[in-house]
Motif scaffolding. Structure first.
Motif, PDB file in Angstrom:
ATOM      1  N   MET A  35      11.751  -3.927  17.454  1.00 34.60           N
ATOM      2  CA  MET A  35      10.921  -4.566  16.434  1.00 34.60           C
ATOM      3  C   MET A  35       9.786  -3.635  15.994  1.00 34.60           C
ATOM      4  SD  MET A  35      10.649  -7.351  14.809  1.00 34.60           S
ATOM      5  CE  MET A  35       9.494  -8.193  13.815  1.00 34.60           C
ATOM      6  N   LEU A  36       9.187  -2.962  16.959  1.00 29.74           N
ATOM      7  CA  LEU A  36       8.086  -2.045  16.633  1.00 29.74           C
ATOM      8  C   LEU A  36       8.543  -0.891  15.740  1.00 29.74           C
ATOM      9  CD1 LEU A  36       5.095  -1.381  17.020  1.00 29.74           C
ATOM     10  CD2 LEU A  36       5.752  -0.060  19.026  1.00 29.74           C
ATOM     11  N   PRO A  37       9.689  -0.243  16.010  1.00 30.62           N
ATOM     12  CA  PRO A  37      10.128   0.826  15.097  1.00 30.62           C
ATOM     13  C   PRO A  37      10.365   0.326  13.670  1.00 30.62           C
ATOM     14  CG  PRO A  37      11.323   0.987  17.157  1.00 30.62           C
ATOM     15  CD  PRO A  37      10.551  -0.303  17.197  1.00 30.62           C
ATOM     16  N   LEU A  38      10.876  -0.885  13.537  1.00 29.81           N
ATOM     17  CA  LEU A  38      11.094  -1.440  12.205  1.00 29.81           C
ATOM     18  C   LEU A  38       9.764  -1.625  11.470  1.00 29.81           C
ATOM     19  CD1 LEU A  38      13.040  -2.633  10.123  1.00 29.81           C
ATOM     20  CD2 LEU A  38      12.708  -4.837  11.229  1.00 29.81           C
ATOM     21  N   LEU A  39       8.765  -2.113  12.159  1.00 28.31           N
ATOM     22  CA  LEU A  39       7.444  -2.288  11.549  1.00 28.31           C
ATOM     23  C   LEU A  39       6.825  -0.941  11.182  1.00 28.31           C
ATOM     24  CD1 LEU A  39       5.921  -5.160  13.703  1.00 28.31           C
ATOM     25  CD2 LEU A  39       6.743  -5.267  11.358  1.00 28.31           C
ATOM     26  N   LEU A  40       7.020   0.059  12.026  1.00 32.12           N
ATOM     27  CA  LEU A  40       6.483   1.388  11.717  1.00 32.12           C
ATOM     28  C   LEU A  40       7.173   1.992  10.493  1.00 32.12           C
ATOM     29  CD1 LEU A  40       6.071   2.910  15.277  1.00 32.12           C
ATOM     30  CD2 LEU A  40       4.276   2.150  13.726  1.00 32.12           C
ATOM     31  N   VAL A  41       8.473   1.792  10.390  1.00 35.40           N
ATOM     32  CA  VAL A  41       9.196   2.297   9.223  1.00 35.40           C
ATOM     33  C   VAL A  41       8.734   1.571   7.964  1.00 35.40           C
ATOM     34  CG1 VAL A  41      11.469   2.410   8.131  1.00 35.40           C
ATOM     35  CG2 VAL A  41      11.193   3.108  10.506  1.00 35.40           C
ATOM     36  N   LEU A  42       8.573   0.269   8.034  1.00 41.39           N
ATOM     37  CA  LEU A  42       8.085  -0.477   6.870  1.00 41.39           C
ATOM     38  C   LEU A  42       6.672  -0.057   6.482  1.00 41.39           C
ATOM     39  CD1 LEU A  42       9.444  -4.070   7.597  1.00 41.39           C
ATOM     40  CD2 LEU A  42      10.209  -2.466   5.842  1.00 41.39           C
ATOM     41  N   LEU A  43       5.831   0.188   7.467  1.00 45.29           N
ATOM     42  CA  LEU A  43       4.475   0.662   7.190  1.00 45.29           C
ATOM     43  C   LEU A  43       4.507   2.036   6.537  1.00 45.29           C
ATOM     44  CD1 LEU A  43       1.431   0.166   7.492  1.00 45.29           C
ATOM     45  CD2 LEU A  43       1.575   1.290   9.714  1.00 45.29           C
ATOM     46  N   LEU A  44       5.375   2.916   7.015  1.00 40.80           N
ATOM     47  CA  LEU A  44       5.512   4.245   6.427  1.00 40.80           C
ATOM     48  C   LEU A  44       5.993   4.153   4.979  1.00 40.80           C
ATOM     49  CD1 LEU A  44       5.439   7.313   6.897  1.00 40.80           C
ATOM     50  CD2 LEU A  44       7.817   7.137   7.606  1.00 40.80           C
ATOM     51  N   VAL A  45       6.943   3.269   4.713  1.00 36.83           N
ATOM     52  CA  VAL A  45       7.435   3.082   3.344  1.00 36.83           C
ATOM     53  C   VAL A  45       6.315   2.579   2.442  1.00 36.83           C
ATOM     54  CG1 VAL A  45       8.972   1.663   1.922  1.00 36.83           C
ATOM     55  CG2 VAL A  45       9.843   2.767   3.980  1.00 36.83           C
ATOM     56  N   LEU A  46       5.529   1.641   2.915  1.00 38.35           N
ATOM     57  CA  LEU A  46       4.415   1.125   2.107  1.00 38.35           C
ATOM     58  C   LEU A  46       3.378   2.202   1.828  1.00 38.35           C
ATOM     59  CD1 LEU A  46       3.832  -2.440   3.612  1.00 38.35           C
ATOM     60  CD2 LEU A  46       4.620  -1.857   1.320  1.00 38.35           C
ATOM     61  N   VAL A  47       3.065   3.007   2.827  1.00 34.55           N
ATOM     62  CA  VAL A  47       2.076   4.075   2.642  1.00 34.55           C
ATOM     63  C   VAL A  47       2.594   5.101   1.640  1.00 34.55           C
ATOM     64  CG1 VAL A  47       0.967   6.022   3.793  1.00 34.55           C
ATOM     65  CG2 VAL A  47       0.932   3.767   4.857  1.00 34.55           C
ATOM     66  N   LEU A  48       3.852   5.516   1.798  1.00 34.30           N
ATOM     67  CA  LEU A  48       4.402   6.510   0.873  1.00 34.30           C
ATOM     68  C   LEU A  48       4.514   5.960  -0.538  1.00 34.30           C
ATOM     69  CD1 LEU A  48       7.127   8.183   3.088  1.00 34.30           C
ATOM     70  CD2 LEU A  48       4.884   9.080   2.454  1.00 34.30           C
ATOM     71  N   PHE A  49       4.867   4.684  -0.684  1.00 30.39           N
ATOM     72  CA  PHE A  49       4.919   4.073  -2.012  1.00 30.39           C
ATOM     73  C   PHE A  49       3.526   4.042  -2.635  1.00 30.39           C
ATOM     74  CE2 PHE A  49       4.532   0.304  -4.711  1.00 30.39           C
ATOM     75  CZ  PHE A  49       5.489   0.606  -5.670  1.00 30.39           C
ATOM     76  N   GLY A  50       2.518   3.690  -1.832  1.00 29.89           N
ATOM     77  CA  GLY A  50       1.144   3.656  -2.338  1.00 29.89           C
ATOM     78  C   GLY A  50       0.649   5.023  -2.757  1.00 29.89           C
ATOM     79  N   VAL A  51       0.972   6.036  -1.967  1.00 27.10           N
ATOM     80  CA  VAL A  51       0.558   7.399  -2.310  1.00 27.10           C
ATOM     81  C   VAL A  51       1.263   7.859  -3.580  1.00 27.10           C
ATOM     82  CG1 VAL A  51       0.684   9.802  -1.539  1.00 27.10           C
ATOM     83  CG2 VAL A  51      -0.094   8.043   0.031  1.00 27.10           C
ATOM     84  N   GLY A  52       2.540   7.556  -3.689  1.00 24.35           N
ATOM     85  CA  GLY A  52       3.277   7.943  -4.890  1.00 24.35           C
ATOM     86  C   GLY A  52       2.727   7.274  -6.136  1.00 24.35           C
ATOM     87  N   PHE A  53       2.388   6.000  -6.029  1.00 22.47           N
ATOM     88  CA  PHE A  53       1.811   5.285  -7.170  1.00 22.47           C
ATOM     89  C   PHE A  53       0.451   5.861  -7.535  1.00 22.47           C
ATOM     90  CE2 PHE A  53      -0.776   1.866  -8.951  1.00 22.47           C
ATOM     91  CZ  PHE A  53      -0.006   1.546 -10.049  1.00 22.47           C
ATOM     92  N   ALA A  54      -0.369   6.182  -6.520  1.00 19.22           N
ATOM     93  CA  ALA A  54      -1.700   6.734  -6.781  1.00 19.22           C
ATOM     94  C   ALA A  54      -1.596   8.100  -7.452  1.00 19.22           C
ATOM     95  CB  ALA A  54      -2.490   6.828  -5.482  1.00 19.22           C
ATOM     96  N   VAL A  55      -0.666   8.932  -6.994  1.00 22.77           N
ATOM     97  CA  VAL A  55      -0.500  10.259  -7.592  1.00 22.77           C
ATOM     98  C   VAL A  55      -0.031  10.135  -9.034  1.00 22.77           C
ATOM     99  CG1 VAL A  55       0.891  12.361  -7.461  1.00 22.77           C
ATOM    100  CG2 VAL A  55      -0.166  11.438  -5.403  1.00 22.77           C
ATOM    101  N   LYS A  56       0.893   9.214  -9.297  1.00 22.07           N
ATOM    102  CA  LYS A  56       1.360   9.014 -10.674  1.00 22.07           C
ATOM    103  C   LYS A  56       0.215   8.515 -11.558  1.00 22.07           C
ATOM    104  CE  LYS A  56       4.935   6.813 -13.412  1.00 22.07           C
ATOM    105  NZ  LYS A  56       5.626   7.943 -13.980  1.00 22.07           N
TER     106      LYS A  56
END
Length: 55
Positions: free
Chosen positions: A1-22
């Motif tokens: 369960m913890l690895p799944l949450l970490l992967v989802l958190l990583l996806v959210l962070v990368l999506f946020g960074v990508g949106f901010a850069v755009k």
């Protein structure tokens, strides 16, 4: 369960960074266009200082 949450958190962070850069690229493009328009529409050198900005 913890690895799944970490992967989802990583996806959210990368999506946020990508949106901010755009968004920053869009803001930079708008500022570049405004800067270039300032050179096009500035007053002629004979009248006033010829600068379109006040500082």
């Amino acid at each position: 369960m913890l690895p799944l949450l970490l992967v989802l958190l990583l996806v959210l962070v990368l999506f946020g960074v990508g949106f901010a850069v755009k968004a920053l690229w869009i803001v930079a493009g708008i500022l570049l266009v405004a800067w270039l328009l300032g050179f096009v529409f500035r007053s002629p050198a004979g009248t006033g200082s010829g600068r379109w900005y006040r500082w």
